[in-house]
Motif scaffolding. Structure first.
Motif, PDB file in Angstrom:
ATOM      1  N   HIS A 154       0.833  -1.204   0.000  1.00  0.00           N
ATOM      2  CA  HIS A 154       0.000   0.000   0.000  1.00  0.00           C
ATOM      3  C   HIS A 154       0.866   1.253   0.000  1.00  0.00           C
ATOM      4  O   HIS A 154       0.603   2.207  -0.758  1.00  0.00           O
ATOM      5  N   LEU A 155       1.914   1.269   0.805  1.00  0.00           N
ATOM      6  CA  LEU A 155       2.817   2.418   0.843  1.00  0.00           C
ATOM      7  C   LEU A 155       3.468   2.652  -0.518  1.00  0.00           C
ATOM      8  O   LEU A 155       3.609   3.792  -0.964  1.00  0.00           O
ATOM      9  N   ILE A 156       3.851   1.570  -1.157  1.00  0.00           N
ATOM     10  CA  ILE A 156       4.457   1.684  -2.495  1.00  0.00           C
ATOM     11  C   ILE A 156       3.448   2.262  -3.478  1.00  0.00           C
ATOM     12  O   ILE A 156       3.757   3.156  -4.263  1.00  0.00           O
ATOM     13  N   HIS A 157       2.236   1.753  -3.420  1.00  0.00           N
ATOM     14  CA  HIS A 157       1.187   2.169  -4.362  1.00  0.00           C
ATOM     15  C   HIS A 157       0.916   3.668  -4.283  1.00  0.00           C
ATOM     16  O   HIS A 157       0.768   4.344  -5.313  1.00  0.00           O
ATOM     17  N   ILE A 158       0.867   4.214  -3.061  1.00  0.00           N
ATOM     18  CA  ILE A 158       0.502   5.629  -2.915  1.00  0.00           C
ATOM     19  C   ILE A 158       1.712   6.552  -3.020  1.00  0.00           C
ATOM     20  O   ILE A 158       1.559   7.773  -2.998  1.00  0.00           O
ATOM     21  N   ASN A 159       2.904   5.967  -3.130  1.00  0.00           N
ATOM     22  CA  ASN A 159       4.113   6.790  -3.224  1.00  0.00           C
ATOM     23  C   ASN A 159       4.913   6.528  -4.495  1.00  0.00           C
ATOM     24  O   ASN A 159       6.126   6.777  -4.533  1.00  0.00           O
ATOM     25  N   LEU A 160       4.246   6.069  -5.545  1.00  0.00           N
ATOM     26  CA  LEU A 160       4.953   5.757  -6.789  1.00  0.00           C
ATOM     27  C   LEU A 160       5.599   6.982  -7.428  1.00  0.00           C
ATOM     28  O   LEU A 160       6.545   6.856  -8.194  1.00  0.00           O
ATOM     29  N   LEU A 201       6.864   0.729 -13.599  1.00  0.00           N
ATOM     30  CA  LEU A 201       6.769   0.481 -15.040  1.00  0.00           C
ATOM     31  C   LEU A 201       5.327   0.229 -15.466  1.00  0.00           C
ATOM     32  O   LEU A 201       4.887   0.705 -16.517  1.00  0.00           O
ATOM     33  N   ASP A 202       4.574  -0.507 -14.646  1.00  0.00           N
ATOM     34  CA  ASP A 202       3.154  -0.725 -14.959  1.00  0.00           C
ATOM     35  C   ASP A 202       2.402   0.605 -14.966  1.00  0.00           C
ATOM     36  O   ASP A 202       1.546   0.850 -15.819  1.00  0.00           O
ATOM     37  N   GLU A 203       2.735   1.463 -14.006  1.00  0.00           N
ATOM     38  CA  GLU A 203       2.086   2.774 -13.942  1.00  0.00           C
ATOM     39  C   GLU A 203       2.497   3.636 -15.135  1.00  0.00           C
ATOM     40  O   GLU A 203       1.689   4.431 -15.638  1.00  0.00           O
ATOM     41  N   SER A 204       3.726   3.461 -15.597  1.00  0.00           N
ATOM     42  CA  SER A 204       4.194   4.253 -16.746  1.00  0.00           C
ATOM     43  C   SER A 204       3.365   3.949 -17.988  1.00  0.00           C
ATOM     44  O   SER A 204       3.114   4.845 -18.806  1.00  0.00           O
ATOM     45  N   GLN A 205       2.938   2.698 -18.147  1.00  0.00           N
ATOM     46  CA  GLN A 205       2.086   2.358 -19.289  1.00  0.00           C
ATOM     47  C   GLN A 205       0.769   3.133 -19.240  1.00  0.00           C
ATOM     48  O   GLN A 205       0.286   3.630 -20.265  1.00  0.00           O
ATOM     49  N   LYS A 206       0.195   3.239 -18.042  1.00  0.00           N
ATOM     50  CA  LYS A 206      -1.060   3.983 -17.894  1.00  0.00           C
ATOM     51  C   LYS A 206      -0.846   5.462 -18.212  1.00  0.00           C
ATOM     52  O   LYS A 206      -1.690   6.103 -18.842  1.00  0.00           O
ATOM     53  N   THR A 220       7.994  12.077 -13.509  1.00  0.00           N
ATOM     54  CA  THR A 220       6.965  11.904 -12.484  1.00  0.00           C
ATOM     55  C   THR A 220       7.234  10.673 -11.630  1.00  0.00           C
ATOM     56  O   THR A 220       7.021  10.692 -10.409  1.00  0.00           O
ATOM     57  N   LEU A 221       7.695   9.607 -12.257  1.00  0.00           N
ATOM     58  CA  LEU A 221       7.939   8.356 -11.542  1.00  0.00           C
ATOM     59  C   LEU A 221       9.356   8.261 -10.955  1.00  0.00           C
ATOM     60  O   LEU A 221       9.730   7.230 -10.398  1.00  0.00           O
ATOM     61  N   CYS A 222      10.090   9.359 -11.069  1.00  0.00           N
ATOM     62  CA  CYS A 222      11.406   9.477 -10.427  1.00  0.00           C
ATOM     63  C   CYS A 222      12.426   8.436 -10.902  1.00  0.00           C
ATOM     64  O   CYS A 222      13.190   7.884 -10.085  1.00  0.00           O
ATOM     65  N   PHE A 223      12.433   8.164 -12.198  1.00  0.00           N
ATOM     66  CA  PHE A 223      13.530   7.374 -12.741  1.00  0.00           C
ATOM     67  C   PHE A 223      14.774   8.263 -12.801  1.00  0.00           C
ATOM     68  O   PHE A 223      14.671   9.494 -12.840  1.00  0.00           O
ATOM     69  N   CYS A 224      15.957   7.643 -12.809  1.00  0.00           N
ATOM     70  CA  CYS A 224      17.208   8.417 -12.776  1.00  0.00           C
ATOM     71  C   CYS A 224      17.262   9.430 -13.905  1.00  0.00           C
ATOM     72  O   CYS A 224      17.627  10.592 -13.710  1.00  0.00           O
ATOM     73  N   ASN A 225      16.898   8.975 -15.093  1.00  0.00           N
ATOM     74  CA  ASN A 225      16.835   9.854 -16.256  1.00  0.00           C
ATOM     75  C   ASN A 225      15.986   9.166 -17.319  1.00  0.00           C
ATOM     76  O   ASN A 225      15.592   7.997 -17.172  1.00  0.00           O
ATOM     77  N   GLU A 226      15.704   9.890 -18.390  1.00  0.00           N
ATOM     78  CA  GLU A 226      14.826   9.359 -19.436  1.00  0.00           C
ATOM     79  C   GLU A 226      15.430   8.124 -20.112  1.00  0.00           C
ATOM     80  O   GLU A 226      14.714   7.156 -20.410  1.00  0.00           O
ATOM     81  N   SER A 227      16.726   8.140 -20.336  1.00  0.00           N
ATOM     82  CA  SER A 227      17.385   7.004 -20.997  1.00  0.00           C
ATOM     83  C   SER A 227      17.278   5.733 -20.152  1.00  0.00           C
ATOM     84  O   SER A 227      17.032   4.642 -20.682  1.00  0.00           O
TER      85      SER A 227
END
Length: 251
Positions: A154-160, A201-206, A220-227
């Motif tokens: 739940h914590l992961i879900h609301i803090n993606l 990654l699943d959220e990124s598809q949405k 938005t999903l706080c990946f290190c960078n776009e690449s």
């Protein structure tokens, strides 16, 4: 739901100071608690057929509802809101994420505000019962997981949208980093780090499907960078985010 469910008959009990006496005299009392249990347990279990059977029982027997207000409009809304509240709680018990469940609850109650008749409320609640049980069936957290792991998910879900770290999760759950990591891997079969990545990654598809750009999604999903995001996306789905977007444009 089919329009047949609007044919569920209903009756509100009259106001009385001695409900038990009146029930004995008239033979009228609230609808069977067993019907409610069947309906709400089916929602909790993600059992769509069970929900339909429970609604059919109400169709056969009708609804008898207690007196909640001398104002008929308020009485209808009180009953509908109370029904939604219980259904939402059972959906959470069934594993639907709390944040999504309460968001649905707020949405349903706001929509109930615009309904004018009991027939509209019954039809609406039948429709939402199927929608809710479907969400439980599709998105639930398995019952086999412990309370600790459920709370972690739940914590992961609301803090993606945050840069999630295992230390932060373990601190929030009041356990050590090693204990949480080991317990998560033991119960789910995958590492906590991999689960977080999969959820992002699943959220990124949405997000991409909703029209967000690759850069916006990555940020938005706080990946290190776009690449890095593109690389991870392709590794999991076998397609780049750009090609994923192009595939959506074909439909």
């Amino acid at each position: 739901m089919s329009e047949d469910h609007t044919k569920i008959n209903y009756e509100f009990l009259d106001s009385t100071k001695n409900f038990i006496y009146e029930a004995r005299e008239t033979g009228k009392t609230h609808s069977s608690f067993q019907y409610e249990i069947m309906l709400f347990y089916s929602i909790r279990n993600g059992d769509i057929d069970g929900v339909r059977k429970a609604l059919d029982l109400y169709k056969e027997s009708g609804l008898i509802i207690g007196h909640m207000s001398d104002n008929q409009s308020r009485e209808i809304h009180y009953w509908a809101v109370a029904t939604i509240a219980v259904a939402i709680h059972y959906a959470i018990l069934g594993g639907l994420d709390e944040s999504e469940a309460y968001q649905l609850s707020d949405q349903y109650i706001q929509e109930i505000d615009y309904l004018q008749t009991m027939e509209e409320c019954i039809d609406y609640l039948c429709e939402k019962a199927i929608e809710l049980v479907s969400k439980v069936k599709e998105n639930n957290i398995p019952h086999t997981y412990s309370d600790l792991i459920n709370r972690c998910m739940h914590l992961i879900h609301i803090n993606l949208h945050s840069r999630l770290k295992i230390e932060q999760l373990s601190n929030a759950l009041h356990v050590s980093r090693d204990y949480l990591s080991q317990a998560f891997k033991k119960e789910t079969g995958i590492s906590l780090h991999q689960y977080i990545l999969n959820q992002k990654l699943d959220e990124s598809q949405k997000m991409l499907s909703s029209g967000m750009t690759i850069n916006e999604t990555s940020y938005t999903l706080c990946f290190c960078n776009e690449s890095h995001f593109i690389q991870l996306f392709k590794k999991k789905y076998g397609i780049t985010p750009a090609n994923f977007i192009r595939s959506l444009e074909k439909f």
